[in-house]
Motif scaffolding. Sequence first.
Motif, PDB file in Angstrom:
ATOM      1  N   GLY A 153       0.805  -1.218   0.000  1.00  0.00           N
ATOM      2  CA  GLY A 153       0.000   0.000   0.000  1.00  0.00           C
ATOM      3  C   GLY A 153       0.837   1.267   0.000  1.00  0.00           C
ATOM      4  O   GLY A 153       0.320   2.365   0.140  1.00  0.00           O
ATOM      5  N   LYS A 154       2.146   1.093  -0.160  1.00  0.00           N
ATOM      6  CA  LYS A 154       3.028   2.259  -0.159  1.00  0.00           C
ATOM      7  C   LYS A 154       2.953   2.975  -1.507  1.00  0.00           C
ATOM      8  O   LYS A 154       2.989   4.198  -1.579  1.00  0.00           O
ATOM      9  CB  LYS A 154       4.454   1.747   0.097  1.00  0.00           C
ATOM     10  N   TYR A 155       2.850   2.188  -2.555  1.00  0.00           N
ATOM     11  CA  TYR A 155       2.745   2.756  -3.899  1.00  0.00           C
ATOM     12  C   TYR A 155       1.343   2.528  -4.439  1.00  0.00           C
ATOM     13  O   TYR A 155       0.612   1.668  -3.966  1.00  0.00           O
ATOM     14  CB  TYR A 155       3.741   2.084  -4.853  1.00  0.00           C
ATOM     15  N   HIS A 156       1.007   3.296  -5.434  1.00  0.00           N
ATOM     16  CA  HIS A 156      -0.267   3.113  -6.111  1.00  0.00           C
ATOM     17  C   HIS A 156       0.014   3.020  -7.601  1.00  0.00           C
ATOM     18  O   HIS A 156       0.963   3.628  -8.088  1.00  0.00           O
ATOM     19  CB  HIS A 156      -1.191   4.287  -5.829  1.00  0.00           C
ATOM     20  N   GLN A 157      -0.818   2.287  -8.298  1.00  0.00           N
ATOM     21  CA  GLN A 157      -0.557   2.195  -9.725  1.00  0.00           C
ATOM     22  C   GLN A 157      -1.723   2.739 -10.538  1.00  0.00           C
ATOM     23  O   GLN A 157      -2.860   2.750 -10.079  1.00  0.00           O
ATOM     24  CB  GLN A 157      -0.233   0.768 -10.154  1.00  0.00           C
ATOM     25  N   GLY A 158      -1.408   3.204 -11.707  1.00  0.00           N
ATOM     26  CA  GLY A 158      -2.428   3.745 -12.584  1.00  0.00           C
ATOM     27  C   GLY A 158      -1.787   4.193 -13.882  1.00  0.00           C
ATOM     28  O   GLY A 158      -0.574   4.090 -14.062  1.00  0.00           O
ATOM     29  N   THR A 159      -2.642   4.688 -14.759  1.00  0.00           N
ATOM     30  CA  THR A 159      -2.144   5.167 -16.046  1.00  0.00           C
ATOM     31  C   THR A 159      -2.037   6.685 -15.995  1.00  0.00           C
ATOM     32  O   THR A 159      -2.947   7.352 -15.521  1.00  0.00           O
ATOM     33  CB  THR A 159      -3.101   4.747 -17.164  1.00  0.00           C
ATOM     34  N   GLU A 205       4.068   7.242  -5.629  1.00  0.00           N
ATOM     35  CA  GLU A 205       4.088   7.324  -4.179  1.00  0.00           C
ATOM     36  C   GLU A 205       3.458   8.662  -3.828  1.00  0.00           C
ATOM     37  O   GLU A 205       3.781   9.687  -4.436  1.00  0.00           O
ATOM     38  CB  GLU A 205       5.538   7.267  -3.687  1.00  0.00           C
ATOM     39  N   LEU A 206       2.556   8.661  -2.863  1.00  0.00           N
ATOM     40  CA  LEU A 206       1.927   9.919  -2.465  1.00  0.00           C
ATOM     41  C   LEU A 206       2.929  10.744  -1.666  1.00  0.00           C
ATOM     42  O   LEU A 206       3.693  10.211  -0.860  1.00  0.00           O
ATOM     43  CB  LEU A 206       0.695   9.646  -1.607  1.00  0.00           C
ATOM     44  N   LEU A 207       2.900  12.032  -1.889  1.00  0.00           N
ATOM     45  CA  LEU A 207       3.755  12.927  -1.107  1.00  0.00           C
ATOM     46  C   LEU A 207       3.077  13.183   0.232  1.00  0.00           C
ATOM     47  O   LEU A 207       1.868  13.005   0.367  1.00  0.00           O
ATOM     48  CB  LEU A 207       3.946  14.242  -1.866  1.00  0.00           C
ATOM     49  N   PRO A 208       3.848  13.600   1.230  1.00  0.00           N
ATOM     50  CA  PRO A 208       3.205  13.964   2.494  1.00  0.00           C
ATOM     51  C   PRO A 208       2.180  15.075   2.261  1.00  0.00           C
ATOM     52  O   PRO A 208       2.354  15.926   1.376  1.00  0.00           O
ATOM     53  CB  PRO A 208       4.364  14.430   3.377  1.00  0.00           C
ATOM     54  N   GLU A 209       1.142  15.073   3.067  1.00  0.00           N
ATOM     55  CA  GLU A 209       0.015  15.955   2.800  1.00  0.00           C
ATOM     56  C   GLU A 209       0.413  17.422   2.738  1.00  0.00           C
ATOM     57  O   GLU A 209      -0.213  18.219   2.054  1.00  0.00           O
ATOM     58  CB  GLU A 209      -1.074  15.729   3.851  1.00  0.00           C
ATOM     59  N   ALA A 210       1.466  17.769   3.466  1.00  0.00           N
ATOM     60  CA  ALA A 210       1.913  19.158   3.482  1.00  0.00           C
ATOM     61  C   ALA A 210       2.372  19.610   2.103  1.00  0.00           C
ATOM     62  O   ALA A 210       2.317  20.786   1.762  1.00  0.00           O
ATOM     63  CB  ALA A 210       3.046  19.316   4.489  1.00  0.00           C
ATOM     64  N   GLU A 211       2.817  18.660   1.315  1.00  0.00           N
ATOM     65  CA  GLU A 211       3.331  19.034  -0.010  1.00  0.00           C
ATOM     66  C   GLU A 211       2.275  18.914  -1.101  1.00  0.00           C
ATOM     67  O   GLU A 211       2.589  19.049  -2.274  1.00  0.00           O
ATOM     68  CB  GLU A 211       4.533  18.146  -0.360  1.00  0.00           C
ATOM     69  N   TRP A 212       1.042  18.626  -0.719  1.00  0.00           N
ATOM     70  CA  TRP A 212      -0.005  18.515  -1.735  1.00  0.00           C
ATOM     71  C   TRP A 212      -0.248  19.864  -2.368  1.00  0.00           C
ATOM     72  O   TRP A 212      -0.170  20.897  -1.728  1.00  0.00           O
ATOM     73  CB  TRP A 212      -1.303  17.975  -1.112  1.00  0.00           C
ATOM     74  N   ARG A 213      -0.565  19.800  -3.625  1.00  0.00           N
ATOM     75  CA  ARG A 213      -0.761  21.039  -4.366  1.00  0.00           C
ATOM     76  C   ARG A 213      -2.114  21.038  -5.036  1.00  0.00           C
ATOM     77  O   ARG A 213      -2.805  20.027  -5.079  1.00  0.00           O
ATOM     78  CB  ARG A 213       0.300  21.148  -5.465  1.00  0.00           C
ATOM     79  N   ALA A 214      -2.424  22.173  -5.587  1.00  0.00           N
ATOM     80  CA  ALA A 214      -3.630  22.247  -6.406  1.00  0.00           C
ATOM     81  C   ALA A 214      -3.191  22.302  -7.856  1.00  0.00           C
ATOM     82  O   ALA A 214      -2.073  22.713  -8.170  1.00  0.00           O
ATOM     83  CB  ALA A 214      -4.418  23.494  -6.056  1.00  0.00           C
ATOM     84  N   ALA A 215      -4.072  21.877  -8.702  1.00  0.00           N
ATOM     85  CA  ALA A 215      -3.757  21.990 -10.126  1.00  0.00           C
ATOM     86  C   ALA A 215      -3.668  23.468 -10.479  1.00  0.00           C
ATOM     87  O   ALA A 215      -4.308  24.299  -9.849  1.00  0.00           O
ATOM     88  CB  ALA A 215      -4.840  21.322 -10.949  1.00  0.00           C
ATOM     89  N   SER A 216      -2.866  23.769 -11.450  1.00  0.00           N
ATOM     90  CA  SER A 216      -2.656  25.173 -11.769  1.00  0.00           C
ATOM     91  C   SER A 216      -3.956  25.828 -12.199  1.00  0.00           C
ATOM     92  O   SER A 216      -4.706  25.282 -13.002  1.00  0.00           O
ATOM     93  CB  SER A 216      -1.605  25.308 -12.861  1.00  0.00           C
ATOM     94  N   LYS A 270       4.390  11.374  -6.709  1.00  0.00           N
ATOM     95  CA  LYS A 270       5.498  11.367  -7.665  1.00  0.00           C
ATOM     96  C   LYS A 270       5.662   9.953  -8.214  1.00  0.00           C
ATOM     97  O   LYS A 270       5.353   8.973  -7.538  1.00  0.00           O
ATOM     98  CB  LYS A 270       6.785  11.862  -7.002  1.00  0.00           C
ATOM     99  N   VAL A 271       6.165   9.896  -9.404  1.00  0.00           N
ATOM    100  CA  VAL A 271       6.350   8.607 -10.059  1.00  0.00           C
ATOM    101  C   VAL A 271       7.624   7.963  -9.525  1.00  0.00           C
ATOM    102  O   VAL A 271       8.681   8.588  -9.525  1.00  0.00           O
ATOM    103  CB  VAL A 271       6.441   8.789 -11.586  1.00  0.00           C
ATOM    104  N   VAL A 272       7.495   6.720  -9.043  1.00  0.00           N
ATOM    105  CA  VAL A 272       8.698   6.033  -8.558  1.00  0.00           C
ATOM    106  C   VAL A 272       9.140   4.930  -9.505  1.00  0.00           C
ATOM    107  O   VAL A 272      10.284   4.481  -9.460  1.00  0.00           O
ATOM    108  CB  VAL A 272       8.496   5.446  -7.149  1.00  0.00           C
ATOM    109  N   GLY A 273       8.255   4.500 -10.353  1.00  0.00           N
ATOM    110  CA  GLY A 273       8.666   3.438 -11.271  1.00  0.00           C
ATOM    111  C   GLY A 273       7.668   3.319 -12.399  1.00  0.00           C
ATOM    112  O   GLY A 273       6.554   3.830 -12.313  1.00  0.00           O
ATOM    113  N   ILE A 274       8.109   2.675 -13.465  1.00  0.00           N
ATOM    114  CA  ILE A 274       7.244   2.527 -14.632  1.00  0.00           C
ATOM    115  C   ILE A 274       6.908   1.065 -14.801  1.00  0.00           C
ATOM    116  O   ILE A 274       7.793   0.213 -14.886  1.00  0.00           O
ATOM    117  CB  ILE A 274       7.937   3.108 -15.868  1.00  0.00           C
TER     118      ILE A 274
END
Lengths: 247, 987
Positions: B241-247, B289-300, B354-358
Motif C-alpha cells: 500500500g506504499k505505492y499506487h498504480q495507474g495510467t 508514491e503519495l507525497l506527504p500531505e503538506a506538499e499537496w498542491r492544487a492543479a494550476s 510522484k512517479v517512482v517506477g514505470i
Amino acid sequence: MEFVSPEGLRLDGRRPKELRKLRIKLGSLDGTDGSAFVQLGNTKVLAAVFGPRGAPTGARSSAISCVIAVSAISVQGDRRSKERLGRQATEFSRALTNAMEQLVPADILKNACIDVHVQVLQADGGLFAACANAALLALANAGVPLRDICAACHTGLLESTALVDLSAQESMQQAPQAAILYECRTQSIAIMQTDNKMSTTALEELLELATEGCIALVTAMRQALISSTVQQLSTSAPHASAAQRRD
Amino acid sequence: MLHKKAFIKKTRKGKIQQIVREHYLRDDIYSGTPWDPECDAGAAKLSKDAKHYLVADTNVVLSQMDFLEHAAVEDVIIMSVVLDEVRHRNQSVYQRLRSLCASPTRRFYVFANEHHRDTYIKQEPGESVNDRNDRAIRVATKWYMSRLEPASQADQVPEIILLTNDAENRSRAQSEGLTAISIQAYAKSRTECPELMDLVAAGNLEDEAETAASRAKHAKRARIYEDHRGMADITAGLKAGKYHQGTLRVSRYNPFEGWVGSESVGEDILISGRVAMNRAIEGDAVAIELLPEAEWRAASATLPKAGADGAPAEDAEGAEDMQEDGGHIMEVVPMDISEQPPELTAASKRPTGKVVGIIRRNWRTRGYCGSLQPQQRASARGSTASVLFCPVERRFPMIRLQTRQAEALADKRIVVVIDSWEADSHYPAGHYVRTLGTIGDRDTETEVLLIEHDINTSPFTPAVHACVPQLPWSVTPADLDDPNRQDLRHLPICSVDPPGCKDIDDALHVVELPNGNLELGVHIADVTHFLKPATAIDDEAASRATTTYLVQRRIDMLPKPLTEDICSLRADVERLAFSVVWEMTQSADVVSVRFTKSVIKSRAALTYAEAQSRIDDERLHDEISNSLRTMNRVARILRKRRADAGALSLASPEVKFEIDTETHDPLDVGIYQIREANQMVEEMMLLANVTVAEHTLRAFPACALLRRHPVPAPRQFDPLLRAAAAAGFSLDCSTSKMLAESLDKAVRADDAYFNKLVRIMATRCMTQAVYFGSGECDPPEYHHYGLAAPLYTHFTSPIRRYADVVVHRVLAASLGLAPLPETARDRDGVRSLTDNLNTRHHNAQMAGRASVELHTLIFFKDRVVVADARITKVRSNGLIIFVPKYGIEGPVYFTPKDAAASAKGGARAAIPKQPVSAAAAGSAPPESEYILDEEKQTVTSPDGKVCYTIFDKAAVRIAVEETHGQRRHLVLTLVDRNELPESEQMG
C-alpha cells in the motif's frame, strides 16, 4: 499464441498433418491373453485383454467390457486435473465398450466374455486415440477377430488450421476438436467424440483429416502386428521343427 | 505423411511442476538461398546477387526495427530463436517483424533453426538462456556459411554478417570464424545510403568508442531524475500500500502536469512538475508514491505560459534545452467533449504524488510527428548533430535525436520514435524514422493528424481488391430469385443525405396501406452480401472499423467501388438492401415490424436542403414529396415521444467548410445548418436502430452488439453546475429528463446563443457512448443516456461503420439467413471486436476534429476577422473564449507580460487599452494582478474597472501567427464589441 508459425511448423516442430512418433510393442505382459503398449509422442498406454473365456454365471449386460484406468503417475499437477482425466477415462471406457460390442463378431461373444483393461501411464494429449489403438492392438494380439481393421485419431482446428494428433499443449485450447474411431474397410466412423463449439464446415474439415490420420495409423499398426507375428513365428519355429523331428 | 525425426525432449521449469514437451528436429527446413543446392528454388527468398546476408540478433530486432524496415536493408535472415525471444519480450515489435517477413516485396527469410537437425543446440550446464540463444544464432550462422556453395570458381557467394551490439557476442563470433559487426558499424559502411545512420536507434547501444566518451560525459552530468524502482520493489510496494498504480494522463495544457487515476486512492492523483513525473509520459502505466500531505498542491489555476516550469540548465551543451518549454504554449484547441479540464479552486489541494517506477511503457511504435527545434548554430553539413525534436501533440515531451540531415529536415514534419530516457537527460532519446513533408503544407499536416490518431491510410491490398465484384455491377437474376430476398422495387423509396454524399447507406419510404395504417420502411445497403466473414476484405474492414471523414478527404473502410457504387443506394438503379418495415398507425404507434433482405430502386437521392424544400413547397404533390411530408409528420411525433422520455438535445459546435474544388483550400466556414429534414432522417434511423437492437437482443441475449451511453458521474457536471450557479440559473442533472428540462429553461433574453452555449458545455460533461456485447454487462447498463433509450445499436451505416456490419450479420442470423459470425459467438471475441471498434471510432472522431482545426488555420492564414465570442472559462491570468461561428475555443491573456512571454513560443494575445500594471510594483507575483473569484466565476482587474464573467459576450480578433517554433497558431485578441460588424453578431 501462435500454434502454426507462418513457416508451417507447430510448436513442437511438426507440420500440421504430421502425427507424433508412434511406438508399438505387442505381447509384453505375461499372464494375459493379449497385450499392447502404445506410445504416441509422450502419451503412453498399456492395454491387456483377458478372454475370450466362458461367461461367468449370472446375467451380464455386456459380454465385452473395456475399462480405462488412469494411473497416479500419468500426469503431474493438481488433484483437479487428475479428476478431469478420470472423468474423461470413464467416458472413453463407455464409448469403447460400445464400439467393441459392434466390432467383435457376435458368435465369438456367445457364451463368452472379454475384458479389456487399458492403463494410462503418461498423458500428453490424444488420450482417446492412444487408448483405442492400444485396446484394438491388444485384441488383435489376443487373437480376437474384429469385423474391420480400425484406428483412432484426434484432430483439432486451431487458428483455422486443422491439426492432426494434438499434443497436450494444443488440446488445452478452447478450439474445435474431434476424435474418431474409423473402420478402414467399410470407411465408416465407429465413434466420434467432439469438444467445444464448431461449425459444420469445421467438423467436415476435421473429419477428413482424422480419417487420413486413421489410415496412416492403421498402416503402422498393421505393420507392427505383422512384424510381431513374424517374430513370434520365427521364435516358435525351432520348437515346432523339434517337435516334428520327435515324431 | 509421417515424417519423423529423432527427438529430444525439452524441459521447461514451470512454477512447481516440470513440463515435458516434445521437440521434433527435421531435415526438411531449407536455407532460403539460391546458393544452397539443396534448397528448393521456390523457397529461395534471398537474393542471389546480394553482397551479404544479414543475421540480426534479438536485441538488434527489438531496438532497431525502424532500421530493419528501411527499404535499403534487404536479404536478412531471421532465426526462429530470435522470433521466439522477440515475441516474449515485445508483442508489437513481433508483429512488425512478422509482417516484414511476410511481405512479398522484402527479402526477409525466417529460418527455423530451433527445429533443424543441424542447428539445434542444447543448453550447456551453467550456460544462461541468453548465452544459449546467442550461441544458437552463431551456430545457425555458421551452418549458413557451410550451405553457400559457389557453383563455379568465378562465383562470389554472399558474405554472412551477424549484426549484434553485444561486444562479447561479437568477439565470440569472430573467434568462431564469423563476421560480426555492430549495427552502427554496418550503417556506416552503407555509405550509399546515409539516412540509414539516422534510423539507428539511440540509447545505450552505441559503439564502444562512443560509449566510452558518453560515459565520461554522463559521469560529469548531474542526475536530474530519481532512478526508477525495480519491478520486484514496485510489486512489494503496491502490495504494502506504499505505492499506487495507474495510467498517467498528461494535461493537454501542460506537459509536466498530469493525473493518475488510482483505484486504491479513490480519486485522481496529481503529478506536478518534471521531476515528480520522473520520465513517465502520457499513457504509461506507472507506480506512484503519495507525497506527504503538506506538499499537496492544487492543479494550476492559471493558463500555462512560457517558462512556467523552468528546466534547470544542464550545462553549456544543453543550452538549447532552455527554450524548449517555450514551445509548450497552449494554442487554440478545438472543442473536446471527452476532456475533463482540471477545474479546481486554488484553495483545494489534491492528493499529489510522484512517479517512482514505470510498470509498462506506452511509447508509440508508430512514432511521434513533429519537427526539429531550430538550431542556434549550424552544424557542419553531413556531420552528426544532436537536435531536439518537438512533437505536435504537446502532451509529449521533446525528444533528443542524432541526425546527419539536420539542415534538410529543418522545415519538415518528421516521425520520430523514442528509444530510451536516461536519468541524467532532460529529454528522452529517440531516432528519426521518416519525413512526411514540408511544415504547413496541407497534405503534410493532414498526414500528421492521421498518424497522430493512428488511422490506417495505406491503400487496400490486391487481396482486398480481389474480393470486390467487377464494375459495372448490377443486381443479378439470382439475387431476384433468392426466396429470402423481397422485391421492393415498386416502392417509392428515396434517400436524403448531405450534399456530395456518395456513400448512401440508407433510404426511406412510406406508403398508406388499404387499412389506413402507414407502412414505413428504412432500407440499408446490404453490405454483408458482399462482405463475407473471414475474407481479406472483411479482416481489413474489421481492423479499420470506420470510415474517417476529414474536411477535404475521406479514408474509406471499404474499397471505393463498394463504397460509392455497388453498395451505395443511388437513385434510379437497383440495389440490394436490408430493410426494416413497420406497419404503424397514423399516430405513429407501431403495429408490427418485419426485417427482410430486399432489392430496391431508389426514386431520388436528395440532399437535406432539397428534401426540406419539397416538404415546405405545398404546391408539390408528387409521390416523393407526399411521402416526405408524411414521414416528417411521423418523425415529429416520434421526436416528441423521445423528448418526453427524457432524450437530451445536445449541441456540438460543428462547422462546415466550403472547399475550393481546384485548390482544396477552404473558402468559407460557418456553423453547420441543421434542418428539419436532418432531424427527420435521424429520427427514422433511430427508430430502425432501436428496433434492430430489440430484435437482436431477443434472438441472442448473450452476443448482440449494442451501443450504450453510460450515465455520467455526478462530479462530471461540477464545472457546468458551478458555471450555471454563477450565471444565475440552475441545472438539474439528476436524470436525463430533468437535465433536458432545465436545459430548455436556460435562456437569456439578451443572448439567443446562450442556450446553445450551455448545451455545448453540457455535452462536454458527458461520457462517450460505447459499443459492447450484451454479454458484457447487466441489462440495466444497456441504457443509452443521451437518447433515453433502454436499448440502442448501430444498424444504419454499414458502408462506413463496421459495427453496423456486425449488427447486420447478427440480424441475418436471427432471421435464419446465415450462421452467426464466428467472432460474435463468444464473449472474448465480442470484447476484442468492440474494443477495436471503440478505439477506432474515437480516433476517427478526433482526426476529424483535428482536420477541422487544420482547415481553420488555413482559412485564417490570410485573413484577420473580428467575430462574436463568449467567455467559457475564467482564469486569474486570462480567459478561455469560444467563437461560435468558427467553432474555435482558445485563450486570451490579460497581461502583455504573459502574452509576450508566450509569444516566444506561440500564442500571443493582449487586451488593448489596459493599463499595464506596473501597479503591482513587482511585489506581487503576476498571477495576482487579476482577482479570480471561483464562486462567482469572475475575474476582476486590480483596479476593479474591468470584470469578466463566464458566459459574457465578447468580441475577438482572430489571426494566424507563425512562430519560430514552426507551429502556426490562431491568436485571439479581445476587442471592443463596438468593432463587431452587425452581420457577425450571433442571435
